[in-house]
Each structure stands twice: as C-alpha cells, then as structure tokens.
Design a protein around this motif. Structure first.
Motif, mmCIF file in Angstrom:
data_model
loop_
_atom_site.group_PDB
_atom_site.id
_atom_site.type_symbol
_atom_site.label_atom_id
_atom_site.label_comp_id
_atom_site.label_asym_id
_atom_site.label_seq_id
_atom_site.Cartn_x
_atom_site.Cartn_y
_atom_site.Cartn_z
ATOM 1 N N ILE B 141 59.132 23.451 79.826
ATOM 2 C CA ILE B 141 60.337 24.008 80.438
ATOM 3 C C ILE B 141 59.918 24.885 81.623
ATOM 4 O O ILE B 141 59.051 25.746 81.464
ATOM 5 C CB ILE B 141 61.100 24.861 79.387
ATOM 6 C CG1 ILE B 141 61.499 23.977 78.189
ATOM 7 C CG2 ILE B 141 62.319 25.531 80.013
ATOM 8 C CD1 ILE B 141 62.180 24.737 77.060
ATOM 9 N N PRO B 158 57.977 37.786 75.479
ATOM 10 C CA PRO B 158 56.706 38.294 74.943
ATOM 11 C C PRO B 158 55.922 37.269 74.133
ATOM 12 O O PRO B 158 54.762 37.502 73.811
ATOM 13 C CB PRO B 158 57.135 39.445 74.013
ATOM 14 C CG PRO B 158 58.559 39.715 74.338
ATOM 15 C CD PRO B 158 59.126 38.449 74.860
ATOM 16 N N GLU B 159 56.535 36.159 73.778
ATOM 17 C CA GLU B 159 55.818 35.257 72.882
ATOM 18 C C GLU B 159 55.731 33.822 73.399
ATOM 19 O O GLU B 159 55.739 32.875 72.633
ATOM 20 C CB GLU B 159 56.439 35.294 71.480
ATOM 21 C CG GLU B 159 57.904 35.009 71.448
ATOM 22 C CD GLU B 159 58.447 35.097 70.017
ATOM 23 O OE1 GLU B 159 59.054 34.113 69.573
ATOM 24 O OE2 GLU B 159 58.230 36.128 69.364
ATOM 25 N N LEU B 160 55.612 33.695 74.707
ATOM 26 C CA LEU B 160 55.539 32.359 75.293
ATOM 27 C C LEU B 160 54.101 31.887 75.472
ATOM 28 O O LEU B 160 53.213 32.676 75.788
ATOM 29 C CB LEU B 160 56.234 32.352 76.650
ATOM 30 C CG LEU B 160 57.741 32.651 76.637
ATOM 31 C CD1 LEU B 160 58.267 32.750 78.057
ATOM 32 C CD2 LEU B 160 58.497 31.599 75.847
ATOM 33 N N ALA B 161 53.906 30.582 75.279
ATOM 34 C CA ALA B 161 52.651 29.942 75.684
ATOM 35 C C ALA B 161 52.951 29.286 77.026
ATOM 36 O O ALA B 161 53.971 28.613 77.171
ATOM 37 C CB ALA B 161 52.225 28.907 74.664
ATOM 38 N N VAL B 162 52.088 29.500 77.989
ATOM 39 C CA VAL B 162 52.388 29.058 79.349
ATOM 40 C C VAL B 162 51.300 28.121 79.876
ATOM 41 O O VAL B 162 50.110 28.445 79.830
ATOM 42 C CB VAL B 162 52.530 30.284 80.288
ATOM 43 C CG1 VAL B 162 52.939 29.837 81.689
ATOM 44 C CG2 VAL B 162 53.547 31.275 79.728
ATOM 45 N N VAL B 163 51.748 26.964 80.362
ATOM 46 C CA VAL B 163 50.835 26.004 80.989
ATOM 47 C C VAL B 163 50.770 26.334 82.474
ATOM 48 O O VAL B 163 51.803 26.377 83.151
ATOM 49 C CB VAL B 163 51.340 24.558 80.812
ATOM 50 C CG1 VAL B 163 50.470 23.580 81.598
ATOM 51 C CG2 VAL B 163 51.361 24.177 79.329
ATOM 52 N N LEU B 175 54.828 26.453 83.476
ATOM 53 C CA LEU B 175 55.661 25.767 82.497
ATOM 54 C C LEU B 175 55.537 26.451 81.133
ATOM 55 O O LEU B 175 54.431 26.745 80.677
ATOM 56 C CB LEU B 175 55.229 24.307 82.359
ATOM 57 C CG LEU B 175 55.258 23.492 83.655
ATOM 58 C CD1 LEU B 175 54.736 22.088 83.389
ATOM 59 C CD2 LEU B 175 56.669 23.445 84.229
ATOM 60 N N VAL B 177 55.833 26.261 77.148
ATOM 61 C CA VAL B 177 55.864 25.315 76.038
ATOM 62 C C VAL B 177 57.034 25.738 75.160
ATOM 63 O O VAL B 177 57.078 26.877 74.698
ATOM 64 C CB VAL B 177 54.544 25.342 75.249
ATOM 65 C CG1 VAL B 177 54.561 24.272 74.159
ATOM 66 C CG2 VAL B 177 53.356 25.129 76.182
ATOM 67 N N ARG B 178 57.996 24.834 74.941
ATOM 68 C CA ARG B 178 59.282 25.260 74.361
ATOM 69 C C ARG B 178 59.158 26.163 73.139
ATOM 70 O O ARG B 178 58.466 25.804 72.180
ATOM 71 C CB ARG B 178 60.156 24.043 74.009
ATOM 72 C CG ARG B 178 59.880 23.441 72.672
ATOM 73 C CD ARG B 178 60.715 22.210 72.324
ATOM 74 N NE ARG B 178 59.816 21.241 71.718
ATOM 75 C CZ ARG B 178 59.758 19.964 71.989
ATOM 76 N NH1 ARG B 178 60.592 19.421 72.851
ATOM 77 N NH2 ARG B 178 58.872 19.185 71.415
ATOM 78 N N THR B 210 56.709 26.342 69.934
ATOM 79 C CA THR B 210 55.576 27.251 70.033
ATOM 80 C C THR B 210 56.049 28.672 70.314
ATOM 81 O O THR B 210 56.847 28.882 71.219
ATOM 82 C CB THR B 210 54.651 26.809 71.187
ATOM 83 O OG1 THR B 210 54.143 25.499 70.886
ATOM 84 C CG2 THR B 210 53.484 27.760 71.351
ATOM 85 N N TRP B 212 54.215 32.593 70.478
ATOM 86 C CA TRP B 212 52.946 33.293 70.397
ATOM 87 C C TRP B 212 53.061 34.518 69.513
ATOM 88 O O TRP B 212 53.095 35.638 69.977
ATOM 89 C CB TRP B 212 52.475 33.668 71.802
ATOM 90 C CG TRP B 212 50.989 33.720 71.835
ATOM 91 C CD1 TRP B 212 50.210 34.821 71.638
ATOM 92 C CD2 TRP B 212 50.106 32.621 72.040
ATOM 93 N NE1 TRP B 212 48.889 34.469 71.695
ATOM 94 C CE2 TRP B 212 48.792 33.122 71.946
ATOM 95 C CE3 TRP B 212 50.288 31.251 72.277
ATOM 96 C CZ2 TRP B 212 47.676 32.314 72.101
ATOM 97 C CZ3 TRP B 212 49.187 30.456 72.426
ATOM 98 C CH2 TRP B 212 47.894 30.990 72.332
ATOM 99 N N GLU B 224 52.628 27.436 66.230
ATOM 100 C CA GLU B 224 53.376 26.194 66.447
ATOM 101 C C GLU B 224 53.985 25.826 65.105
ATOM 102 O O GLU B 224 53.330 25.941 64.073
ATOM 103 C CB GLU B 224 52.420 25.076 66.886
ATOM 104 C CG GLU B 224 53.114 23.742 67.146
ATOM 105 C CD GLU B 224 52.138 22.579 67.350
ATOM 106 O OE1 GLU B 224 50.917 22.793 67.250
ATOM 107 O OE2 GLU B 224 52.606 21.456 67.600
#
Lengths: 545, 545
Positions: B141, B158-163, B175, B177-178, B210, B212, B224
C-alpha cells in the motif's frame, strides 16, 4: 550453424495427446520422445523458478495500432486483431481483475477469484491425498538466508522487495519479502529433522509471493501473486525424484481434467533450470496466440539447499547425510492460462469444472401478465439445478434486455445458458445454448423442464463441453507443432509462429545462440533418457512486448 | 475517585449465557445490560484495530521462577504454576507452531494449521452465505494512502513494516506492507462505485497482515498473522450498522458452536475504538487465567474512510453521497483462544468440531500372535469411522508403548481415544476414553465394534464433549464475573483477578485513570442504549509480561 549437433531422429512416436494418460516420465521417454521446438513470444523466458511470472505486459505490441473502438465500454478487441489487447479487454469486462495502486500489482475481483478458488479446491484435495500437510511460513526472510545458496541469490536478487523499516526504525538486518520459501523452509528443516525417522517431510502452503518484475501482465506476471508451494525432504535422491514427478502428474491431470488445457510436461534445459534446483520439470501450455506458457513447475532440488543450510539427518547406519529435496508450485498465473487457451472474440470461455457459474438462466417476457409465469418457472429451474449441485445463476434483473444478457454472460464465459419464455412455460420446456458453439448450432429447443430429465441433460452437456474444450485445444496445439530435423527446419517453424519439435544435444552456449538468432527458447527436454530432447519457443525478441 | 460517575443499577437481567442465542444488540441491550469490569493481564490493551494482536510474550512473568523441569522434552509446565509457560509448552509439544527466524514471526505447523483450516472452512461458508464474495487485494500500500485517514495513520504508523527497495532500487514512494486493507479497498471502491445500483458491495479476503509489534506471543500477537477481513460499502448508516452487527452474530455463533468459547459480544469504548471507525464491536473471551482476549472484531466505519478517499455514489435523487462502510475480521489469534480456553495440565483440549483428529485409535498387544488380530480390528474400526465422516487417526507405530501414546494424544487434545486389545477383539468390543474427563471416570468399556452402534456412539460422545466444553467454559466465566456498583467494588474485583460488571458513564480521561490505577481496561460497553455499560479488565500493569 553447423555447431548445433542435431541428432538424427530416433525412436520417435509422436502424438502429444498420449501425454494425457501416460505417466509423465514414461510419456516423455517413450511416447513423446520428439524434441519440441516452439514459436514466437514465450510467456516465460528464463524459467529459473517454480512458476516464474515472466511475461509481457498487457500493452499492445509496438507494431499493432489500437483498435478504433478500443476503450469503449464493453468493447472487446478481436483476438486476431491484437491478442494482448483482447486479453486485457476480457479481464476488464469480465471483471476478473483490476490494477492495484502500485505498478505491477493486481486486485483479483470476485469472478476472477472464484476461478482461483476452483483451482485451489481441486489442488488442495489432491495435495492432501498425496500425503502433504498444509503449513504457513512467515513471509519475511532475513537477507542473509537468500545469499546462502549461490545460484538462488543470483537468480532472485534482482527482483526482491526489501523491508528496511519496521516499527518506525531502520532494521539491523534487511528483510526480503518472500519470492519463494526454500531458504526459510530449510532453516526450519534443520531444526525439525534429526534422523531418517523424521523423513520424508511433505508440506505445502497457500501464500502470496513477491517478485519485483519490470514487465507485468495481470495473472501472468505480477509483482505479487498467489500460489501453493510444496516443499519436501527425503532420505534419497530417488525418493525426491519420484516426488517431483508425482506432483508433475498431479499438475498435468489438473490441467487436462479440470482446466481442459493439454499441457506438455517435460524437463527444462540446464539454462532454464530453477535457481537452486538439480532438475526442473514444468507443464507447458500453448496459448491461443501460439505462445508457450509455463503453467506449473516441480523441482528436484537435489542437495543444493540442504548443503547450503546444513539440513542433515542420521541414516539407519548412524551416518549424517544431507536430505534430498523438492519444491513445486502452481500460481494465479493459471487463471491467465485458462483465459488465453479457451477465450474467443465473444470473451471468456470457461471449462465447466472451473466455471464459477456453470449455467445462467435468462427469463424472457414482454407483457406484464407473462412475467409471473416466466419468473416462477425460472426460479423452479434454478432450484432444480442448484439441488443437483450445479452452479447456477438466475439473471432476473429488469434493467437489461435479454439480448444484452446473452452477450454479457457469453462474455463472462458461462458454459450453458437457459432461456425461458412464455411459450416455453406453456409447453413445459426450455431452450439451452452452449457457449462453445456459437449461434443456432449450439442452441437446442424444447428441453423438458421435468427435473430428472433437465438435470441429466444439463450434466451431460457440461461434460460434453468439458471434453470438447480439451479436444479443441489439443487439436489446435497439435496443428501448431512442427517436427524438425535440422536447424533450418527449426528456423522455418519458428518464423511461422509454430512450435518446433526435434532432437537436441547442443551446449548451453548454443542454446543461447538459438535464442538470440530466432527468439526461441527451449521448453521441454529430456536428458535422463540419454538423448536430449527439446521444445523451443520463439522468436523471443519480438515477443517481449 | 468520586469523579467516576457510576450509574445506579438499572434494568439488569444478568445471565451472560443468554448471549449465545440472542441477537447481539438485543442481547447486550436487554439480557446483559450489566457493566462488565474484568481482571488481570488483558491480552488486548488498546484495541484500535480489527483484531489487534496486542498481548504479552510467552515469557514467564518476572515474579514466577521457571519450573525445575522446564525445557525437558515433553514436559508441560502445570497451568497453575505458570500460565504463560504452560501455553508455550503446549504450542511446542503439540507441534502447533514454531518461531520464525525474524523476531515475532511464527511458523504455523501442520497440526496448528489444521485448526486454522477448520476455522476457515466454517467462516468461509458463513461469509459466503451472508452474501459476501472473496477477493484479493495487493499487500503493498502506498504510504500516502495510510496518511489519508487521520486517526488511522495515528493508530497504525508506529507499527508498520515498510518496503523501501524494489528490484535493487530505492523506491520513489515507500510501500507499507498491509496492516489492514481499508485504505486500498477504498481506493478501488472509488472506481467501482458509481450509483446506488452498485451498492452494497460486500467482499472478503483471506490474507496475511503485518504489524510491527514489540511484544509478541505465538498466535496471540505476531508480526505477521493470517486473517479474513471483510469490507462492505452501503448507501445508509443503518445498513452499515446492520451489517456490522450481522457479522458479530456470525462470529459469536462460531465461537459458541464451533470453538465452544462463550464470548461476550459488545461495543468498545471510544478510547478503544478502531483507528478510523465510528463504532467497534468485539467478542471478548475469558481465558483459563481469567484474562480477556479480543477474539473477533466488527467495525461500523461510518463515513470516515469514504470522506478521506472520496468514495461517493449517486443516490436515487441524483445527489452525490459518501458511502457507509464496515470491516470485520477474525485471525489466527483464535487458535490461541482455543488453546487458552480449554487446555489443562495434560495439554491441549480441542472441541470436536475444530479438532483435526477427533478420534485416535491405539491398538494394544503384547505377544506377536495377538498383533494381527488387534491390528485388523483397528483398521476395520478406522475404516468404519472414516466412512462415517469422522476424523480418525490410527496410531499403529511400534516404537512407542500404548502408555506413551495415551499421553501423547491427550497432550494433542484429541477428544476421544479408542483402545483395542486382544480381549476386546475376542469379545468384539472396544474401550473409549474422553479427553475432557480424566482417568477412569471418562473411560467406558465394552462398546460394540458393530459399525452402526459404534458410529452412533462415537458421534454422540463427540456431541457431548462439544457441549460439555462450552458448559465448563461458561460456568468458569460466570464464576469469575463480579457485579459491582461502586469504584471500590470494582477495584476489589480486579484485585481478585476477576472481571467486574457494572454501569459506567465516565469520560475518556476517567477511563484512562481507571486503567492507570487498577490496570483494568473496558472490554464491553453499550452507549447506543443510553446507559454506557462496560467490561473492565485489569490490573493492566502487572499484566504486561
């Protein structure tokens, strides 16, 4: 190009349809022992992975102008005019998928997802029947894992999506979003496997995978796609080989019996073997434009990953041994294969066993006093078919004309249409039309509404359509494979857009040279039966649209 | 703390078990109109998402020393000694899950995944029956999407995994990760929805998500996890509300009828409402240590996302309106709920409707001449039960003693065990033991092997166990809920480790103060019925293990 050592023909029995019933190995060792060389624009070029989504974008080829009506709502570009535009139009109009906000990603819409669910239902049952159990592995893989197997990292590193931030912080070790799971599976196998008593381990997962492809096409090659990936570990090479071939058989049967696609199973050449595999087997399908599509893959991984990860077991003599492994996959790409195998200018054409809707009922009335009778009959027929386990949809909406509905459901690929009008109601009959036979030829009047007669008739017709689609695809495929015995013949076949089949024992360098000169790639070969046999597809260059 | 406005009791009819059959809203408006305040260590603290995996790690609390036998193969820490160690031991010994290589990730092993498949099978059918269709949205996203809805970004950032890297290159836009899909779903809804005729849209997806999380625990809260997430768009607020409540009903029925967990459905307080929702409904379950677990969630999103994304439709009067939306989810966390509701010192205890293996057959023989007879009888019984649609496993391995097998399959939570020895063979009978009634009390001798008698007996016993587990969990839950009418009573209940139930109409600030003073959080409230009712769980502080 005299350097190409084309064997003289030897032990060639040809018809490829025999592949359907014969076991894979014997089929390609005995029945199909011809080298296969195939035509223009492969959907998969270098097949170094389980089910590489390696194909062209839905853009029209450079030399084809857009159809004047292109982009008009409901318009489907004729297939012969521009195959890629036709494909994209079907996906949009039949509401199979839509583009995601990130380049190369896809939203699978309900109708497209229902096709995938039909694929899943069949394969999931077969995967369990053959002794595998479902699991789920995390999709985040430490970057260091990918680097452990040399050819694996070489094959995958250019197309990884990498997570570098988690919970607002820069991560110490970058995480790869799984492109496939051999590495993380081996990490666990090292912990789960101690002795020969723990073997074989046979697992499967249904998951999403990510590969940063530059050229994408809905279903065929997307940044993220869905698949099942099987992973097994065995005590011997022979067991691993048997497993890899067994799953090829499952895939082949699925393709033939459910999807009505006459795939050709075979082994990839060394150049096209999966990054990390000892041997890669695939099923190759001929699409409506005569391009080859790699539709399912099974790898004998040998000990490549077990050596890289130290996946060992203690054998019956107390010796530590590396396990022998396989992996195998079918992905959402298969939905694309179904579209491109069976579709025509009217739109999608779905094999009944895969169709989310097998029968659509269109009630027809003009005057208000006819409406109740017609609708009641339609609801009754719907109930009869539903009770019989047939997937039926009654389109009773009043906003569209029957003619509009006929076109719409044809475009959606529904195998059978039932029409019920006032005259049918009074005679207790109905009209049935086949999607695969256009016009009057496919239309039968006066079928009894009597539930037992109707049920038997519909089931029978669905079976007939299922067989007929397979026959049609098989005869199309066979008429587009040319037997060749020299490089000149190969070049001629490829230039005609056909697949070429012939003996082959050339080197990797020569294989590359053929690809560069003709665009053809090897699709299927067999070098465990002493002669190296091949399928080549081309021309490659113009294919990359 | 006089500032807390605790209403006088009003219209309170209590028994919570009535919730099982009554519709959600009426159940918590009429039958359950008591404020609920609950005990120590909540598994979910601030529940701002569909099914927040917000719980403590499997580490032992600081004040509990590890059991001396801890870590020994096959040892399960007694539940009363250390609930968290007990939970971790069960997960390891029953081979439900294992740790992934990345902190906070989990590998779901075959036995654990089979429980998830049972959950999926039931819910997938119910989700379709209630008019929803499955789809699949991309998991990547664009970061900008998350930022569009103000409280959503605040809750999730605060809890996002980011590409940040794709295909070897730094990405122009990061991006996400949803963590959940409301944003990307709305992006498509803006394209798919034009007029009221396109509404309602009712879709669902089975996917990985996902988040974090800093403190993780297998199944309960992992980086996850797997879930289904439903998303719907409607023309009116009333329709959206009806939908949100309908899915709560589906979840509640699932919990009661399949998982034998007497959840309490209700609405979250404003502080605990999902980031972006108008109203958040949840089902709350009491675990074996009397902690509350948020086991499923349904949100009436109002127009928060449609306004942020501009998701509009033209109504019947030609006016442009924002759609009203819902989203709802159940995740792999539910597997954790099943373990912690029914398990005991002997290990897992599975409700028959969820159990991957419902009956295990253990053949018993000493002398070689007894073996054939016993095994033949065992295979016959296996066949009879399999044919009857019962999930049966025959443990004919010779490496383990019958006693070892008894313990092993008890630990795995199999509801029924059949024993067949030489004397049984000669009398044509067998012995059946119930997992939920330990020792001789749960053991019945001399059951006929006659297929029709056996089948009926086993099915009957499975039903009995299913009901019995629900009854036991319900009576445990009820005995741990205390009715309170003052803040002092609330504090006392919480200090005893119980749930408190009472009227509540305090402010957000006061709610926070209660949480800080007692560790309790509001679990269930109702403010559409004029009185605000609550469940509070605590003490919070010592809970965070």
């Amino acid at each position: 190009m005299g350097a190409l050592r084309l064997h003289s023909l030897y032990l060639f029995v040809s018809t490829s349809t025999r592949v359907a019933s014969a076991p894979i190995c014997s089929s390609f060792l005995h029945h199909n022992s011809k080298v296969r060389l195939a035509p223009a624009k492969p959907y998969a070029s270098v097949s170094r992975d389980l089910c590489t989504p390696v194909t062209s974008e839905a853009d029209a080829p450079e030399n084809v102008e857009k159809h004047p009506k292109s982009g008009q709502e409901g318009f489907i570009t004729p297939r012969s005019y521009d195959f890629n535009a036709w494909y994209a139009d079907i996906i949009a109009n039949a509401e199979l998928a839509d583009y995601g906000p990130v380049r190369g990603t896809m939203v699978i819409r309900p109708y497209g997802y229902a096709i995938w669910e039909a694929i899943q239902d069949y394969l999931n049952a077969k995967i369990k029947e053959t002794g595998h159990k479902n699991v789920y592995f995390p999709q985040f893989i430490p970057y260091s894992f990918i680097e452990k197997e040399a050819s694996h990292v070489e094959g995958f590193s250019p197309e990884l999506a990498v997570v570098t931030i988690g919970g607002g912080k820069e991560l110490e070790e970058k995480l790869v979003v799984r492109p496939t799971s051999e590495t993380i599976v081996n990490y666990k196998f090292t912990q789960w496997i101690r002795s020969y008593r723990d073997l074989p381990i046979m697992i499967n997962q249904w998951a999403n995978v990510t590969r940063w492809e530059m050229r994408t096409k809905p279903f065929i090659r997307t940044l993220e796609f869905l698949w099942q990936e099987g992973h097994t570990a065995h005590a011997t090479l022979e067991e691993a080989e048997e497993e890899a071939l067994k799953m090829m058989e499952v895939y082949k049967n699925f393709a033939y019996e459910q999807a009505a696609i006459p795939v050709i199973p075979g082994r990839k050449s060394r150049r096209e073997t999966f990054a990390g595999a000892l041997r890669t087997y695939t099923i190759e399908a001929m699409m409506g434009d005569r391009k080859a599509l790699q539709a399912g893959t099974s790898h004998n991984l040998g000990q490549n990953f077990s050596r890289a990860f130290g996946t060992q077991f203690t054998d019956e003599n107390g010796q530590r041994q590396y396990v022998w492994q396989t992996s195998w996959a079918i992905s959402t790409r298969f939905v694309g294969a179904i579209i491109m195998t069976h579709g025509d200018d009217a739109g999608l054409m779905l094999p009944p066993k895969i169709a989310p809707i097998q029968v659509v009922i269109v009630p027809i009335w003009k005057k208000d006093d006819e409406k109740t009778g017609v609708l009641n009959a339609a609801y009754l027929v719907e109930k009869v078919l539903k009770t019989a386990g047939i997937k039926v949809e009654l389109d009773a909406s009043e906003q569209r004309t029957p003619g509009w509905k006929f076109n719409f459901w044809e475009m959606k690929g529904v195998p059978l249409r039932i029409e019920i009008g006032p005259r049918d109601v009074s005679s207790g009959t109905l009209v049935i039309s086949r999607r695969d036979i256009p016009g009057k030829l496919g239309k039968v009047f006066g079928i009894s509404m009597d539930s037992s007669i109707l049920e038997a008739y519909v089931k029978d017709k669905l079976d007939e359509i299922q067989s007929s689609l397979l026959e049609k695809a098989t005869s199309f495929r066979n008429s587009n494979i040319v037997d060749v015995s020299s490089y000149d013949e190969l070049k001629e076949a490829i230039s005609l857009g056909k697949w070429a089949r012939g003996p082959w024992s050339a080197s990797d360098a020569e294989e590359l040279r053929v690809k560069e000169e003709t665009g053809a790639t090897i699709r299927r070969s067999c070098n465990i039966c002493k002669i190296i046999l091949t399928v080549v597809v081309g021309p490659f260059a113009s294919m990359m649209i």
